[in-house]
Design a protein around this motif. Structure first.
Motif, short mmCIF file in Angstrom:
data_model
loop_
_atom_site.label_atom_id
_atom_site.label_comp_id
_atom_site.label_asym_id
_atom_site.label_seq_id
_atom_site.Cartn_x
_atom_site.Cartn_y
_atom_site.Cartn_z
N TYR A 24 0.76 -1.53 -0.37
CA TYR A 24 0.19 -0.17 0.00
C TYR A 24 0.63 0.79 0.06
O TYR A 24 0.10 2.48 0.44
N ASN A 227 -2.28 7.24 1.55
CA ASN A 227 -2.27 8.07 0.29
C ASN A 227 -2.83 10.22 1.50
O ASN A 227 -2.30 10.81 0.63
N ASN A 289 6.31 13.11 -9.12
CA ASN A 289 6.31 13.30 -10.13
C ASN A 289 5.44 14.07 -11.45
O ASN A 289 4.32 13.63 -10.58
N GLU A 290 5.25 14.45 -12.30
CA GLU A 290 3.70 14.93 -12.71
C GLU A 290 3.00 14.27 -12.76
O GLU A 290 3.23 12.71 -13.85
N GLY A 291 1.87 14.37 -11.92
CA GLY A 291 0.52 13.72 -11.86
C GLY A 291 0.71 12.10 -11.55
O GLY A 291 -0.77 11.73 -11.57
N GLY A 292 1.61 11.48 -11.42
CA GLY A 292 1.94 10.34 -11.10
C GLY A 292 0.67 9.56 -9.86
O GLY A 292 0.72 11.31 -9.00
N THR A 293 0.62 8.42 -9.35
CA THR A 293 0.56 8.23 -8.16
C THR A 293 1.03 8.47 -7.70
O THR A 293 2.04 7.11 -7.69
N THR A 294 0.89 8.62 -6.25
CA THR A 294 1.79 9.43 -4.90
C THR A 294 1.72 7.68 -4.16
O THR A 294 0.19 7.93 -3.51
N LEU A 295 1.88 6.73 -4.51
CA LEU A 295 1.11 5.44 -3.01
C LEU A 295 1.93 5.48 -2.21
O LEU A 295 3.28 5.48 -2.29
#
Lengths: 295, 512
Positions: A24, A227, A289-295
């Motif tokens: 997760y 998140n 990073n641009e727009g990525g999923t920060t999980l």
């Protein structure tokens, strides 16, 4: 920069959760042998966590919350768990530096016994009483293994003879003392859990508040909280942009061999430069990073 | 003979008229003409309303060996199929082929009639529970034919599945046979699956618990197709027909899968203004709707249409203007039923319009993105949605094959492990959807792109999701759970799985 924005508790007696704990994106997972495990399940949980750590390759920091060494379980927990080299041992209900020193010795012995690099197993302590808060700095400084202090929740409030409120007044004194002690010792300060998993609004408010106080992260009890915390801890584009401009101005002043740093005609103090450096290091560490999923 | 997905299909299968092996998703080229129902006549002032199901059975001319059909819009609240078959059994009719659009657990009641020989063959999208076990047992005289929703519409229209009598549960029906699904106590919304039956069956019997004076409006199935009408007490249990608004999953693993799936969509190259989307009704798909909505709002784009299998999150997006129109073959919950009734941009469509590969063009061909669930996936991206880990039928093909083939981007979501069983494996037990029509497999531990889609793989590199080869996913699954032994099967074929074009993609053998 080592991040501990989220330290997720995982009950040690739940095999399904142990298997999936690492997916997760929590910065640290804490396998719990203490409060989430019933007395009758202590052996089973210890055995399950041992085997999970032995067989599963977790990609994040793995901590184990042992039972306090004053209980019949603490030493057994250490003996079993240290053999599979956790990254971090979390001691609950720490009240004195002596607690930490004793566990440090046990870890040192285990490192020698199992052939681990000396000093490779870290420690953190949760402070859950007024006495612990008073001794917070000496606990934090009791061992070079110490990497974080955490404030405990319900036990601490019971000791203070108060209870949870919406805006967290009850934690004000404790959190304040804890952050001061952790900063003086140069280690992380971690906030308590927020148990009402479905109450996103108050969780966001509390997390924002503790970040503003200076906490490095928060204990979480559900993957759904990860998140949210990470988002709050991620520097905004505006903050990153400002930090970059501060650093540029600072570097320019160095090049000019001038002691005065100024940005847009305003003087900038060195602490502001330091904060900007920290912001950029942080942005780098969270892999923003641009727009990525920060999980 | 080995078919296009590497399955050994016997050249002849007892009980199956012609065996054509699957070659490729669009390899088979149909010839010939559509089948037509018998020509009908209805003189002025004649009466279509009959007093009982028994009378309708007599009037329809139903005889031994014929084929009867039903729709599954009432899902697990369906009373019609069970009550009609009980009435048929009472009349002593035997040897029927049962061809519903699908079967639910509630239809287990008909098991005794299968055992007594009232029904001797079944053609369906799938089955669950004890019915699934029975269909896998090989006890029926012919192998069960499993078809997708589009494949069934095709089989009916081209005459491979000829329906003698269609019994259509009608939530609202007027005295001359106009039917809709949006009114009455048993409202189910779209009647998309039943539309094909009504248009092609020789005789059509409407069974209703909401008979209204002529004329009914709106009309989903017209009077011109309906021969008889039987009013009954209840055609279904509203609680089983539609749930309240389905709640978004709180299962963190489903949420993670949904997050990876929607991030994959975002970076796929298809996430553009006026793209189109279909989402399933499973937990991860519903959660995906929420994340997709957030991404669309953030990027400021809207979808030209949504397709389904319709659920409340989709309706929310329609009402908020994020989706311009919804095309609907089936409704899963009350908000969707309410919406199709009142919203002009929410259109009912037939199963043929939805997914039939052999017409002038089904809407799945216009679809950009679909998210589908799976029971098992293999390293060739083949998907099983029909048999469980014991090789027993426990699911339905539904629109899986159709949307995977039609959509420009088909995403299959599945947990990597279910309990202690790996779900990504060397070979699925039953191929339902060929791997060449599956583009991305999303699990909680990794996302694999079909090597046929190098373009997608490049696009997804920028997304912060754990991309890996499908073999790596399998290895992780096997590392946790071990490699399962293949399920032991006999030579006896209990069921065949048709591809949507009528070729055989796999067979289901009885288990040892």
């Amino acid at each position: 920069m080592k991040l501990r924005r989220t330290m997720m508790f995982v009950p040690g007696n739940n095999p399904g959760m142990l298997i999936n704990a690492g997916i997760y994106g929590a910065d640290t997972i804490i396998f719990d042998l203490e409060d989430s495990v019933a007395l009758s399940e202590k052996d089973a949980a210890r055995h399950l966590v041992y085997n999970a750590m032995k067989s599963i390759n977790y990609s994040c920091e793995v901590a184990v919350r042992i039972n306090h060494i004053s209980t019949p379980f603490g030493y057994k927990d250490l003996e079993t768990i240290l053999a599979v080299k956790p990254d971090l041992i979390r001691l609950p209900k720490a009240e004195t530096a002596a607690d930490i020193e004793e566990i440090d010795e046990i870890i040192t012995a285990a490192e020698i016994k199992h052939g681990f690099l000396p000093g490779s197993i870290n420690m953190m302590a949760a402070i859950e009483t007024a006495k612990g808060i008073r001794n917070a700095y000496s606990i934090a400084a009791a061992s070079p293994r110490m990497v974080a202090l955490a404030i405990g929740g319900e036990d601490y409030l019971a000791d203070l003879q108060t209870s949870r409120t919406k805006d967290g007044k009850e934690f004000f004194a404790g959190r304040g003392q804890l952050i001061l002690a952790a900063r003086e010792a140069g280690i992380h300060a971690i906030d308590t859990v927020f148990g009402d998993v479905n109450n996103e609004e108050d969780f966001i408010a509390e997390t924002t508040r503790i970040k503003e106080m200076g906490f490095d992260g928060k204990s979480v009890v559900n993957p759904r909280q990860i998140n949210i915390v990470h988002e709050i801890y991620t520097p905004t584009e505006k903050e990153i942009d400002h930090a970059q401009r501060v650093i540029a101005a600072y570097e320019e002043s160095l090049a000019r061999k001038s002691g005065v740093v100024s940005l847009n005609g305003k003087m900038i103090d060195i602490p502001v430069v330091k904060r900007a450096q920290r912001t950029l290091a942080y942005a780098n560490a969270v892999g923003k990073n641009e727009g990525g999923t920060t999980l | 003979m080995i078919n296009g997905v590497g399955r050994d299909i016997p050249e002849k299968i007892a009980g199956i008229k012609s065996v054509k092996p699957y070659v490729g998703p669009f390899s088979y080229v149909p010839t010939g003409r559509l089948m037509g129902p018998r020509i009908k006549i209805n003189k002025p002032r004649s009466e279509k309303v009959l007093a009982s199901i028994e009378q309708a059975i007599e009037a329809s001319g139903l005889k031994d060996g014929m084929t009867i059909s039903f729709h599954h819009h009432f899902r697990n609240g369906d009373y019609v199929l069970n009550m009609v078959i009980a009435a048929i059994a009472k009349k002593g009719i035997k040897g029927l082929t049962l061809a519903p659009s699908s079967l639910n657990t509630i239809n287990e009641e008909i098991i005794p009639y299968i055992e007594q020989g009232v029904i001797t063959a079944v053609e369906t999208s799938g089955a669950r529970g004890k019915l699934g076990q029975l269909l896998t047992s090989g006890k029926l005289s012919k192998p069960t034919i499993i078809r997708s929703h589009g494949g069934r519409a095709r089989a009916i229209e081209c005459g491979e599945l000829h329906i003698d009598v269609a019994f259509i549960g009608a939530p609202a029906c007027d005295t001359y046979g106009n039917i809709n699904g949006v009114e009455g106590k048993s409202a189910c919304g779209s009647l998309g699956y039943a539309m094909v039956d009504a248009a092609y069956a020789d005789k059509v019997v409407a069974i209703t618990d909401h008979l209204v004076p002529y004329p009914l409006f709106p009309i989903s199935i017209p009077q011109t197709q309906v021969d008889y009408i039987v009013p009954v007490e209840a055609i279904g249990d509203p609680k089983g027909i539609a749930s309240g608004a389905l709640r978004i999953s709180k299962d963190p693993r489903e949420l993670l899968i949904a997050q990876y799936a929607t991030t994959a969509i975002e970076y796929s190259g298809y996430f553009k203004q006026d793209y189109s989307i279909q989402l399933g009704s499973g937990g991860a798909s519903l959660a995906a709707a929420r994340f997709l909505k957030e991404k669309m709002q953030k990027k400021g784009i809207t979808a030209s249409f949504g397709l389904g299998g319709v659920t409340a999150p989709f309706i929310e997006m329609l009402e908020e203007g994020l989706i311009k129109a919804v095309y609907d073959v089936q409704d899963f919950d009350i908000p969707s039923i309410e919406s199709i009734k009142k919203n002009r941009n929410h259109q009912e469509m037939s199963a043929s319009f939805y997914a039939n590969p052999h017409n002038g063009g089904p809407i799945v061909n216009q679809l950009d993105v679909v998210i589908l669930s799976a029971t098992e996936v293999d390293v060739n991206f083949n998907v099983n949605v029909i048999t469980d880990s014991n090789g027993v039928i426990m699911g339905a093909v539904g629109g899986h094959q159709d949307t995977a083939a039609g959509a420009a981007l088909s995403i299959v979501v599945a947990p990597l492990l279910r309990g202690r069983l790996p779900m990504v494996m060397d070979q699925v037990h039953t191929v339902c959807t060929p791997g060449e029509t599956v583009d991305i497999v999303v699990t909680e531990r990794g996302v694999a792109v079909n090597p046929l889609r190098a373009d997608l793989k490049d696009n997804l590199k920028a997304a912060n999701i754990p991309l890996m080869d499908i073999e790596e996913l399998r290895n992780i699954a096997y590392e946790f759970a071990g490699k399962p032994d293949p399920i032991e099967v006999s030579d006896k074929i209990a069921a065949v799985v048709e591809y949507r074009d009528g070729t055989l993609v796999d067979v289901i053998r009885t288990t040892a």
